[in-house]
Design a protein around this motif. Sequence first.
Motif, PDB file in Angstrom:
ATOM      1  N   VAL A   1       0.818  -1.214   0.000  1.00 41.78           N
ATOM      2  CA  VAL A   1       0.000   0.000   0.000  1.00 41.78           C
ATOM      3  C   VAL A   1       0.852   1.265   0.000  1.00 41.78           C
ATOM      4  N   ILE A   2       2.017   1.228   0.626  1.00 40.33           N
ATOM      5  CA  ILE A   2       2.865   2.427   0.630  1.00 40.33           C
ATOM      6  C   ILE A   2       3.437   2.666  -0.766  1.00 40.33           C
ATOM      7  N   GLY A   3       3.869   1.624  -1.438  1.00 41.43           N
ATOM      8  CA  GLY A   3       4.367   1.779  -2.804  1.00 41.43           C
ATOM      9  C   GLY A   3       3.288   2.280  -3.742  1.00 41.43           C
ATOM     10  N   MET A   4       2.073   1.778  -3.582  1.00 37.57           N
ATOM     11  CA  MET A   4       0.954   2.234  -4.416  1.00 37.57           C
ATOM     12  C   MET A   4       0.663   3.707  -4.161  1.00 37.57           C
ATOM     13  N   GLN A   5       0.641   4.106  -2.897  1.00 36.37           N
ATOM     14  CA  GLN A   5       0.335   5.502  -2.566  1.00 36.37           C
ATOM     15  C   GLN A   5       1.430   6.451  -3.048  1.00 36.37           C
TER      16      GLN A   5
END
Length: 353
Positions: free
Chosen positions: A77-81
């Motif tokens: 989720v951090i990479g996506m955000q």
Amino acid sequence: MAAAKNAGQSKAEAATPPAEAAHRPAPNAPQFTREEDLHAYHEMLLIRRFEEKAGQLYGMGLIGGFCHLYIGQEAVVIGMQMASVEGDQVITGYRDHGHMLACGMDPKGVMAELTGRRGGYSRGKGGSMHMFSREKQFFGGHGIVGAQVSLGTGLAFADHYRENGKVSLTYMGDGAANQGQVYESFNMAALWKLPVVYVIENNRYAMGTSVARASAQTDFSKRGLSFGIPGEQVDGMDVRTVREAATRAIEHARSGQGPYILEMQTYRYRGHSMSDPAKYRSKDEVTKMRDEHDPIEMVRKRLLELHGVPEADLKATDAKVREIVNDSAEFATNDPEPDPSELWTDILLEANA
């Protein structure tokens, strides 16, 4: 009959690849700047410490109902955000606390909802699986397996209709990827070229069964081929490869080319939920994944060895994160419970005359 059944089970079990074999790190991961690694480290550590605290509160009886922790999957989720822009929407299933924090939701409000307090994002009525924030473009937290996929597709349809340039980031697990409504959504998204990125967080075991025993096609990036939806497998334990793949996928969707599927090969360290002892896998398997592929430890190592960040600075970051999480727990355990009158709110939306 029984012999045939047992033989079938043995064959399936024999074909089940260990998580280590299924995890294929990218050979040439893109590099992050010092600032990008520092950002990723802080954000992933916040999720990790928050989930650890949530697990503690659950064990103390302060969190009731279901509680699904995101420990081990933080890089997804951090990479996506890191690849999305303000206004892009996020919707996911019930393993959702990490997504909320990644969207910028207040840890106090998230933890208060977990403990069923007035200050929670759903005023104490939603619990772990049902929190929303229109302000942060987070549309849930959904307890029904796969239900968020059709809703996320609906968000993308609204974006397409309004021509607002937004993209819907719709998350699901490997178990949800076998639900029928997922493929109905794929069909409509491809037919109308909707701006949606389907993120399949393949943590190997769904509710407790290896993907090799539950899915005829274990390459989830291919699930959209019959609809003409492109997809790719991504090392979901490395925030750099996630951000790189997410950038491609989001640009594809935003440019009017339609949906895209990202299979994030990740791993959860805890059971499916707090009530799951996870006896379907060995402790050695979990330990090996943590030791060799932990997403936070990989960033920490780069910060120390590649970027020359003093270890004291990383300890200070950890202390700051722990303070944020402890403050959220303090708030969540002292905030009052909802007034009984809340039972009759949020039931009917009356349009203005």
